[in-house]
Design a protein around this motif. Structure first.
Motif, PDB file in Angstrom:
ATOM      1  N   VAL A  22     -28.069   8.901  21.627  1.00  0.00           N
ATOM      2  CA  VAL A  22     -27.437   8.835  20.315  1.00  0.00           C
ATOM      3  C   VAL A  22     -26.587  10.090  20.092  1.00  0.00           C
ATOM      4  N   ILE A  23     -25.386   9.893  19.552  1.00  0.00           N
ATOM      5  CA  ILE A  23     -24.545  11.005  19.114  1.00  0.00           C
ATOM      6  C   ILE A  23     -24.255  10.785  17.633  1.00  0.00           C
ATOM      7  N   ILE A  24     -24.492  11.836  16.847  1.00  0.00           N
ATOM      8  CA  ILE A  24     -24.334  11.732  15.396  1.00  0.00           C
ATOM      9  C   ILE A  24     -23.312  12.744  14.905  1.00  0.00           C
ATOM     10  N   ASP A  25     -22.397  12.263  14.074  1.00  0.00           N
ATOM     11  CA  ASP A  25     -21.408  13.097  13.400  1.00  0.00           C
ATOM     12  C   ASP A  25     -21.951  13.440  12.013  1.00  0.00           C
ATOM     13  N   PHE A  26     -22.292  14.714  11.804  1.00  0.00           N
ATOM     14  CA  PHE A  26     -22.698  15.192  10.487  1.00  0.00           C
ATOM     15  C   PHE A  26     -21.426  15.616   9.765  1.00  0.00           C
ATOM     16  N   THR A  27     -21.112  14.953   8.677  1.00  0.00           N
ATOM     17  CA  THR A  27     -19.822  15.079   8.020  1.00  0.00           C
ATOM     18  C   THR A  27     -19.980  15.192   6.510  1.00  0.00           C
ATOM     19  N   ALA A  28     -18.875  15.419   5.825  1.00  0.00           N
ATOM     20  CA  ALA A  28     -18.844  15.422   4.361  1.00  0.00           C
ATOM     21  C   ALA A  28     -17.470  14.915   3.925  1.00  0.00           C
ATOM     22  N   THR A  29     -17.427  14.189   2.821  1.00  0.00           N
ATOM     23  CA  THR A  29     -16.160  13.617   2.367  1.00  0.00           C
ATOM     24  C   THR A  29     -15.150  14.691   1.980  1.00  0.00           C
ATOM     25  N   TRP A  30     -15.601  15.835   1.518  1.00  0.00           N
ATOM     26  CA  TRP A  30     -14.719  16.912   1.081  1.00  0.00           C
ATOM     27  C   TRP A  30     -14.232  17.803   2.227  1.00  0.00           C
ATOM     28  N   CYS A  31     -14.728  17.579   3.429  1.00  0.00           N
ATOM     29  CA  CYS A  31     -14.437  18.435   4.588  1.00  0.00           C
ATOM     30  C   CYS A  31     -13.158  17.971   5.282  1.00  0.00           C
ATOM     31  N   GLY A  32     -12.102  18.784   5.188  1.00  0.00           N
ATOM     32  CA  GLY A  32     -10.824  18.448   5.817  1.00  0.00           C
ATOM     33  C   GLY A  32     -10.918  18.244   7.320  1.00  0.00           C
ATOM     34  N   PRO A  33     -11.505  19.193   8.067  1.00  0.00           N
ATOM     35  CA  PRO A  33     -11.637  18.998   9.512  1.00  0.00           C
ATOM     36  C   PRO A  33     -12.455  17.749   9.871  1.00  0.00           C
ATOM     37  N   CYS A  34     -13.427  17.401   9.034  1.00  0.00           N
ATOM     38  CA  CYS A  34     -14.218  16.190   9.276  1.00  0.00           C
ATOM     39  C   CYS A  34     -13.343  14.950   9.193  1.00  0.00           C
ATOM     40  N   ARG A  35     -12.433  14.932   8.224  1.00  0.00           N
ATOM     41  CA  ARG A  35     -11.546  13.781   8.063  1.00  0.00           C
ATOM     42  C   ARG A  35     -10.578  13.656   9.234  1.00  0.00           C
ATOM     43  N   VAL A  36     -10.253  14.786   9.863  1.00  0.00           N
ATOM     44  CA  VAL A  36      -9.348  14.758  11.007  1.00  0.00           C
ATOM     45  C   VAL A  36     -10.063  14.255  12.260  1.00  0.00           C
ATOM     46  N   ILE A  37     -11.259  14.778  12.534  1.00  0.00           N
ATOM     47  CA  ILE A  37     -11.944  14.441  13.788  1.00  0.00           C
ATOM     48  C   ILE A  37     -12.766  13.155  13.698  1.00  0.00           C
ATOM     49  N   GLY A  38     -13.119  12.731  12.497  1.00  0.00           N
ATOM     50  CA  GLY A  38     -13.912  11.511  12.335  1.00  0.00           C
ATOM     51  C   GLY A  38     -13.324  10.296  13.035  1.00  0.00           C
ATOM     52  N   PRO A  39     -12.031   9.999  12.836  1.00  0.00           N
ATOM     53  CA  PRO A  39     -11.435   8.841  13.527  1.00  0.00           C
ATOM     54  C   PRO A  39     -11.415   8.993  15.052  1.00  0.00           C
ATOM     55  N   ILE A  40     -11.320  10.213  15.527  1.00  0.00           N
ATOM     56  CA  ILE A  40     -11.344  10.450  16.981  1.00  0.00           C
ATOM     57  C   ILE A  40     -12.730  10.125  17.523  1.00  0.00           C
ATOM     58  N   PHE A  41     -13.772  10.579  16.823  1.00  0.00           N
ATOM     59  CA  PHE A  41     -15.151  10.280  17.205  1.00  0.00           C
ATOM     60  C   PHE A  41     -15.374   8.765  17.194  1.00  0.00           C
ATOM     61  N   GLU A  42     -14.878   8.121  16.162  1.00  0.00           N
ATOM     62  CA  GLU A  42     -15.030   6.665  16.056  1.00  0.00           C
ATOM     63  C   GLU A  42     -14.323   5.949  17.203  1.00  0.00           C
ATOM     64  N   LYS A  43     -13.164   6.446  17.611  1.00  0.00           N
ATOM     65  CA  LYS A  43     -12.430   5.851  18.724  1.00  0.00           C
ATOM     66  C   LYS A  43     -13.266   5.897  20.003  1.00  0.00           C
ATOM     67  N   PHE A  44     -13.945   7.023  20.257  1.00  0.00           N
ATOM     68  CA  PHE A  44     -14.799   7.127  21.443  1.00  0.00           C
ATOM     69  C   PHE A  44     -15.905   6.081  21.402  1.00  0.00           C
ATOM     70  N   SER A  45     -16.434   5.805  20.223  1.00  0.00           N
ATOM     71  CA  SER A  45     -17.554   4.861  20.105  1.00  0.00           C
ATOM     72  C   SER A  45     -17.174   3.462  20.560  1.00  0.00           C
ATOM     73  N   GLY A  46     -15.897   3.125  20.499  1.00  0.00           N
ATOM     74  CA  GLY A  46     -15.461   1.796  20.881  1.00  0.00           C
ATOM     75  C   GLY A  46     -15.054   1.656  22.334  1.00  0.00           C
ATOM     76  N   GLN A  47     -15.142   2.732  23.107  1.00  0.00           N
ATOM     77  CA  GLN A  47     -14.715   2.682  24.504  1.00  0.00           C
ATOM     78  C   GLN A  47     -15.849   2.180  25.397  1.00  0.00           C
ATOM     79  N   ALA A  48     -15.499   1.307  26.317  1.00  0.00           N
ATOM     80  CA  ALA A  48     -16.480   0.671  27.197  1.00  0.00           C
ATOM     81  C   ALA A  48     -17.297   1.684  27.999  1.00  0.00           C
ATOM     82  N   GLN A  49     -16.687   2.773  28.415  1.00  0.00           N
ATOM     83  CA  GLN A  49     -17.408   3.760  29.224  1.00  0.00           C
ATOM     84  C   GLN A  49     -18.558   4.424  28.461  1.00  0.00           C
TER      85      GLN A  49
END
Length: 111
Positions: A22-49
């Motif tokens: 399991v990999i968990i992203d600890f985030t907050a809605t007010w966190c600017g860097p979280c909003r930037v990297i969140g979609p990148i983390f989500e993209k990895f989750s959808g990759q077959a590898q």
């Protein structure tokens, strides 16, 4: 799409002890860097590898008990769990370091 969100300490404990990596992203809605990297983390989750790894996120403001349990001090923090044990973490919004960490973890957990 969206990643599953862990909302309680009981759910967190159950998920990390399922026997799946399991990999968990600890985030907050007010966190600017979280909003930037969140979609990148989500993209990895959808990759077959990475199909053998479960990806989740936790909003630290909605789940302070989980954040306290694992010692979150900054966001974003990515934590890696295997068989209920924390095996790695990454603090900060570094896409390359996140990718390297996910790839290494996924390779280590393959049987």
């Amino acid at each position: 799409m969206g990643l599953p969100v862990i909302k309680s300490l009981a759910e967190f404990t159950e998920i990390i002890n399922r026997g799946r990596p399991v990999i968990i992203d600890f985030t907050a809605t007010w966190c600017g860097p979280c909003r930037v990297i969140g979609p990148i983390f989500e993209k990895f989750s959808g990759q077959a590898q990475f199909s053998g790894v479960d990806f989740y996120k936790i909003d630290v403001d909605d789940s302070p008990d989980i954040s306290q349990e694992v010692g979150i001090r900054a966001m974003p923090t990515f934590m890696v769990f295997n068989n209920g044990n924390k095996v790695d973490d990454l603090v900060g919004a570094d896409p390359k370091a996140l990718e390297v960490g996910i790839v290494q973890f996924a390779l280590c957990t393959r049987s």
